[in-house]
Design a protein around this motif. Structure first.
Motif, PDB file in Angstrom:
ATOM      1  N   ASP A  24       9.490 -10.545   9.148  1.00 52.28           N
ATOM      2  CA  ASP A  24       9.356 -10.798   7.724  1.00 52.28           C
ATOM      3  C   ASP A  24      10.699 -10.848   7.006  1.00 52.28           C
ATOM      4  N   GLY A  25      11.768 -10.508   7.646  1.00 53.34           N
ATOM      5  CA  GLY A  25      13.101 -10.559   7.046  1.00 53.34           C
ATOM      6  C   GLY A  25      14.155 -10.398   8.116  1.00 53.34           C
ATOM      7  N   THR A  26      15.389 -10.712   7.775  1.00 47.80           N
ATOM      8  CA  THR A  26      16.483 -10.623   8.750  1.00 47.80           C
ATOM      9  C   THR A  26      17.196  -9.274   8.667  1.00 47.80           C
ATOM     10  N   PHE A  27      16.466  -8.200   8.346  1.00 49.48           N
ATOM     11  CA  PHE A  27      17.082  -6.885   8.262  1.00 49.48           C
ATOM     12  C   PHE A  27      17.713  -6.521   9.607  1.00 49.48           C
ATOM     13  N   GLY A  28      18.953  -6.072   9.563  1.00 49.30           N
ATOM     14  CA  GLY A  28      19.632  -5.640  10.781  1.00 49.30           C
ATOM     15  C   GLY A  28      20.251  -6.753  11.590  1.00 49.30           C
ATOM     16  N   LEU A  29      20.133  -8.007  11.155  1.00 53.98           N
ATOM     17  CA  LEU A  29      20.725  -9.129  11.893  1.00 53.98           C
ATOM     18  C   LEU A  29      22.187  -9.264  11.503  1.00 53.98           C
ATOM     19  N   GLY A  30      23.063  -9.345  12.478  1.00 59.22           N
ATOM     20  CA  GLY A  30      24.490  -9.457  12.190  1.00 59.22           C
ATOM     21  C   GLY A  30      25.295  -9.607  13.463  1.00 59.22           C
ATOM     22  N   TYR A  31      26.478  -9.000  13.469  1.00 57.51           N
ATOM     23  CA  TYR A  31      27.405  -9.110  14.591  1.00 57.51           C
ATOM     24  C   TYR A  31      27.885  -7.715  14.974  1.00 57.51           C
ATOM     25  N   LEU A  32      28.014  -7.499  16.277  1.00 54.63           N
ATOM     26  CA  LEU A  32      28.495  -6.220  16.808  1.00 54.63           C
ATOM     27  C   LEU A  32      29.811  -6.464  17.526  1.00 54.63           C
ATOM     28  N   LEU A  33      30.816  -5.690  17.141  1.00 53.61           N
ATOM     29  CA  LEU A  33      32.146  -5.807  17.734  1.00 53.61           C
ATOM     30  C   LEU A  33      32.502  -4.489  18.389  1.00 53.61           C
ATOM     31  N   THR A  34      32.672  -4.497  19.701  1.00 53.85           N
ATOM     32  CA  THR A  34      33.069  -3.307  20.445  1.00 53.85           C
ATOM     33  C   THR A  34      34.523  -3.452  20.884  1.00 53.85           C
ATOM     34  N   PRO A  35      35.207  -2.347  21.181  1.00 51.35           N
ATOM     35  CA  PRO A  35      36.636  -2.427  21.515  1.00 51.35           C
ATOM     36  C   PRO A  35      36.916  -3.391  22.664  1.00 51.35           C
ATOM     37  N   GLY A  36      37.886  -4.279  22.441  1.00 50.51           N
ATOM     38  CA  GLY A  36      38.325  -5.203  23.478  1.00 50.51           C
ATOM     39  C   GLY A  36      37.412  -6.381  23.718  1.00 50.51           C
ATOM     40  N   SER A  37      36.490  -6.703  22.789  1.00 54.19           N
ATOM     41  CA  SER A  37      35.560  -7.800  23.007  1.00 54.19           C
ATOM     42  C   SER A  37      35.485  -8.668  21.756  1.00 54.19           C
ATOM     43  N   GLN A  38      34.671  -9.708  21.830  1.00 55.27           N
ATOM     44  CA  GLN A  38      34.419 -10.593  20.711  1.00 55.27           C
ATOM     45  C   GLN A  38      33.141 -10.166  19.989  1.00 55.27           C
ATOM     46  N   ALA A  39      33.064 -10.464  18.705  1.00 59.04           N
ATOM     47  CA  ALA A  39      31.852 -10.159  17.940  1.00 59.04           C
ATOM     48  C   ALA A  39      30.707 -11.023  18.455  1.00 59.04           C
ATOM     49  N   VAL A  40      29.573 -10.383  18.762  1.00 61.11           N
ATOM     50  CA  VAL A  40      28.406 -11.066  19.316  1.00 61.11           C
ATOM     51  C   VAL A  40      27.225 -10.836  18.381  1.00 61.11           C
ATOM     52  N   GLN A  41      26.430 -11.877  18.186  1.00 62.05           N
ATOM     53  CA  GLN A  41      25.264 -11.752  17.313  1.00 62.05           C
ATOM     54  C   GLN A  41      24.269 -10.759  17.921  1.00 62.05           C
ATOM     55  N   PHE A  42      23.737  -9.871  17.092  1.00 61.52           N
ATOM     56  CA  PHE A  42      22.786  -8.862  17.548  1.00 61.52           C
ATOM     57  C   PHE A  42      21.865  -8.506  16.391  1.00 61.52           C
ATOM     58  N   ARG A  43      20.884  -7.666  16.680  1.00 65.81           N
ATOM     59  CA  ARG A  43      20.004  -7.133  15.640  1.00 65.81           C
ATOM     60  C   ARG A  43      19.730  -5.671  15.937  1.00 65.81           C
ATOM     61  N   SER A  44      19.864  -4.834  14.912  1.00 66.06           N
ATOM     62  CA  SER A  44      19.630  -3.408  15.086  1.00 66.06           C
ATOM     63  C   SER A  44      18.147  -3.159  15.312  1.00 66.06           C
ATOM     64  N   LEU A  45      17.819  -1.949  15.749  1.00 62.29           N
ATOM     65  CA  LEU A  45      16.436  -1.602  16.045  1.00 62.29           C
ATOM     66  C   LEU A  45      15.605  -1.572  14.768  1.00 62.29           C
ATOM     67  N   HIS A  46      14.362  -2.007  14.898  1.00 64.77           N
ATOM     68  CA  HIS A  46      13.456  -2.013  13.753  1.00 64.77           C
ATOM     69  C   HIS A  46      12.823  -0.633  13.621  1.00 64.77           C
ATOM     70  N   LEU A  47      12.950  -0.030  12.440  1.00 68.83           N
ATOM     71  CA  LEU A  47      12.456   1.332  12.217  1.00 68.83           C
ATOM     72  C   LEU A  47      10.957   1.293  11.971  1.00 68.83           C
ATOM     73  N   ASP A  48      10.176   1.208  13.065  1.00 70.46           N
ATOM     74  CA  ASP A  48       8.730   1.198  12.914  1.00 70.46           C
ATOM     75  C   ASP A  48       8.162   2.586  12.653  1.00 70.46           C
ATOM     76  N   VAL A  49       8.966   3.635  12.867  1.00 69.90           N
ATOM     77  CA  VAL A  49       8.579   5.011  12.557  1.00 69.90           C
ATOM     78  C   VAL A  49       9.773   5.680  11.883  1.00 69.90           C
TER      79      VAL A  49
END
Length: 722
Positions: free
Chosen positions: A564-589
């Motif tokens: 129903d929405g793009t909540f949590g959709l974005g980019y994750l950048l970890t040390p020594g890597s490139q930013a990769v598209q990801f989505r955080s966990l959906h808080l169903d509880v």
């Protein structure tokens, strides 16, 4: 030219079966000779065993047929003995053949034969039981039910339902079926598991697809139609998004579902404008994902008909992955390739890790913070939470200390700094692992403390700069969240951003329009060219879905789904890597419901923690916002001076009644001077009025009179004693 080894292995049993009817016992010698020949030719063990078994069957049938003929019985009985020998020869041919036999046209009798062949292959390779040595079943018990065939002049396909016992889930993939029947993955169609029971999943396999028309309707002759042609015509041209590149497809499941690698001959591709690329391909930006590779001249490209992360990953489904693993990583979400997205909270043997979080309103930033609090709790990491905007973090109860509100959040930040000074005094040469717990200093809405307009700007900036530099080796990490990646949100401090990115990872979510660019002064290494304001607030077609909704009967119990929405959709950048598209966990509880009922992890018993109430109210800089206290001894000495020398924090006591109008001007001016002289930071008119328990309209003229006397100064709306 003689027969090949493969032909010999396949057709020798058929020759033995024919010879068994006429040669009688002599077929045993022929079978033995065939077996020796196959062994000498280097046949595989399964083929050799099948050949020997076929020869034995043929020999037995030949001996029996010879006895029948010599006794004068009906020759038809001898001819009937060729049936088992022929069946053995066909089984041997199937075991050594290179592929599924071609299916003939549909007939009443042939229909059953085709189904038997398909079912036999399914049983042999997918569900079992099987006695073939050295072969691993794909999923034991996953039978193919309700088998139907579709055989035409130009197409051959079959359909069925994969069923497993109740309580289990179908794990057979399209790639598994394609490998068994030796067809491309694109010719295997499986139902969406979300729309069917876990133990039943429909499948259709096209063994031979009808040839497509040379020209699709609506596409004129000579116009580019394939992804490679569209790329060369619009993207690789000089004014395209990636000029001079060439596209090589690695997967193609349709014009709106493919993956490939873009390459440029001996030149770096550089920063790619995702909006220009979407325009070149006539797609929306949410349908395209880029994946930089180790080579600067290569760039991964993925086009999606439906976004891979649209339906999200539920928090409750991966609760076991929230605790920190042996490398210090926790799961934060899911990458675009469906792999788990991990971020480090600590590095065993080296200390803690930082995390930089950016996200605007309704982007999912608060959900990520709540998930981090839960991961820290399950990993037995203590948390000191600073939340300037009161009541925004639902998981605040998982923190050992929570500063809720602007003044209290500044106090929590002072406490985290004091604990770092305490550990520096106790651990001159720290030996890991600490006997004390790891600590996360979580700062939500950090711009409310760090921006120039904040009354705590100088003090908060000095503390955060020192903590991001010095705290990791003492087992204290900083999790800093702001609404935009702009330098202003970090107090115009390049030190804070660089130290956060060097010491950990970064999460970039959707920002307001015009405030999400990661180029120029806001550039982040590894995330070049990303504009967070271009992440849409909803998925393609979502507006039509909402407008078509039936409002005649509202279901008050219907919960919003991840799509129903793009909540949590974005980019994750970890040390020594490139930013990769990801989505955080959906808080169903609620995250707190997964805490296991354990109390918050407490900070160790030390001087800083025992005097936390006094430390939270003691500024650690001088009145000019400089000369940060650098040792625990000096901080405790200043704390012992008592609250009389300190400005009163907000909301500690009920505000005093406004001074009556008859009090006159001189009753307010001394109080203003006393407050500004005792405080170590400049204040706005509103803060002065709130601390003195009166209105801002009564404070403004008094400040103007004091300024004329030279007793106070005003810089950009911030008042301080002269």
């Amino acid at each position: 030219m003689g027969p090949t080894r493969a032909q010999f292995i396949q057709y020798a049993p058929a020759a033995l079966a024919l010879a068994s009817v006429t040669a009688g016992p002599w077929s045993a010698l022929a079978a033995a000779a065939a077996g020796v020949g196959a062994w000498a030719a280097g046949a595989s063990a399964p083929a050799l065993r099948s050949l020997i078994a076929c020869g034995i069957t043929a020999s037995g049938c030949g001996i029996a047929a010879h006895q029948i003929l010599t006794t004068g019985m009906n020759p038809l009985f001898a001819l009937g003995l060729a049936v088992p020998a022929g069946a053995a020869a066909l089984a041997h041919h199937r075991n050594t053949g290179a592929g599924l036999p071609a299916l003939p046209a549909t007939t009443a009798a042939g229909q059953s034969s085709q189904a038997q062949v398909i079912t036999a292959w399914w049983t042999e390779f997918i569900c079992g039981p099987t006695q073939t040595e050295g072969r691993k079943l794909i999923q034991a018990g996953a039978h193919l039910a309700h088998l139907t065939l579709d055989v035409g002049d130009e197409n051959v396909s079959f359909s069925g339902v994969i069923t497993v016992p109740q309580g289990q889930q179908v794990r057979v993939k399209a790639a598994d079926i394609a490998s068994v029947y030796r067809v491309p993955v694109s010719q295997v169609e499986m139902g969406d598991p979300k729309h069917y029971a876990p133990n039943a999943l429909p499948v259709t396999v096209h063994l031979r697809k009808a040839p497509e028309l040379p020209e699709q309707p609506g596409i004129s002759a000579g116009a580019p139609s394939t992804p490679e042609e569209l790329w060369a015509a619009h993207v690789a041209v000089p004014d395209g998004a990636m000029p001079g590149t060439r596209l090589t497809l690695t997967r193609y499941d349709g014009p709106l579902d493919w993956e490939g690698i873009a390459t440029r001959e001996r030149k770096a591709i550089g920063t790619v404008n995702i909006q220009d690329l979407a325009g070149n391909l006539d797609l929306s930006s949410i349908q395209i994902a880029l994946a930089p590779t180790d080579k600067p001249s290569h760039m991964g490209v993925r086009v999606m008909k439906e976004h891979a992360l649209m339906h999200g990953t539920m928090l409750s489904d991966v609760v076991d992955e929230l605790a920190m693993d042996s490398r210090g990583y926790v799961r934060l979400g899911t990458y675009i390739d469906t792999h788990a997205a991990l971020v480090p909270l600590a590095q065993p043997g080296s200390g803690a890790r930082h995390l930089y979080l950016v996200g605007g309103s309704r982007s999912g930033k608060s959900g990520v913070l709540e998930q981090i609090l839960l991961s820290a709790h399950r990993s037995r990491i203590a948390v000191i939470l600073s939340s300037p905007q009161a009541g925004t973090i639902a998981g605040a109860s998982l923190a050992a200390h929570c500063g809720d509100g602007l003044d209290e959040a500044m106090g929590a930040l002072r406490l985290a700094y004091a604990v770092m000074l305490d550990r520096e005094a106790r651990y001159r040469s720290p030996a890991f692992p600490f006997t004390d717990p790891l600590i996360l200093s979580v700062i939500d809405e950090a711009h409310m403390l760090l921006s120039v307009s904040s009354p705590y700007h100088a003090e908060a900036k000095a503390i955060v700069e020192q903590m991001t530099r010095r705290s990791l080796k003492r087992g204290i990490g900083v999790v800093l969240a702001t609404q935009t990646p702009l330098a202003e949100d970090l107090g115009n401090s390049s030190i804070i951003r660089s130290q956060l990115l060097i010491g950990g990872g970064a999460v970039f979510l959707r920002c307001a329009k015009g405030q999400g660019s990661l180029v120029g002064a806001n550039a982040v290494e590894g995330a070049e060219g990303i504009d967070l304001s271009m992440i849409p607030s909803s998925w393609p077609g979502q507006y039509a879905k909402v407008s078509d909704r039936d409002m005649t009967g509202l279901d008050t119990e219907a919960a919003a789904g991840p799509e129903d929405g793009t909540f949590g959709l974005g980019y994750l950048l970890t040390p020594g890597s490139q930013a990769v598209q990801f989505r955080s966990l959906h808080l169903d509880v609620p995250p707190t419901s997964l805490s296991g009922g354990q109390p918050p992890v407490a900070v160790e018993d030390c001087q800083a923690w025992r005097q936390r109430e006094a430390i939270a109210q003691t500024p650690v800089v001088d009145q000019r916002g400089k000369n940060l206290i650098g040792s625990l001894t000096d901080l405790l000495t200043k704390t012992e001076q008592g609250p009389a020398t300190l400005p009163q924090p907000r909301a500690q006591t009920a505000p005093a009644s406004p001074a009556p109008a008859s009090d006159g001007q001189e009753l307010i001016k001394p109080r203003i001077l006393e407050l500004l002289r005792e405080g170590s930071i400049p204040m706005t008119v509103e803060i002065i009025a709130r601390k003195l328990g009166t209105s801002a309209n009564k404070i403004k003229p008094r400040l103007s009179e004091l300024k004329k006397r030279g007793e106070v100064t005003n810089e950009n709306g911030l008042w301080r004693a002269a």
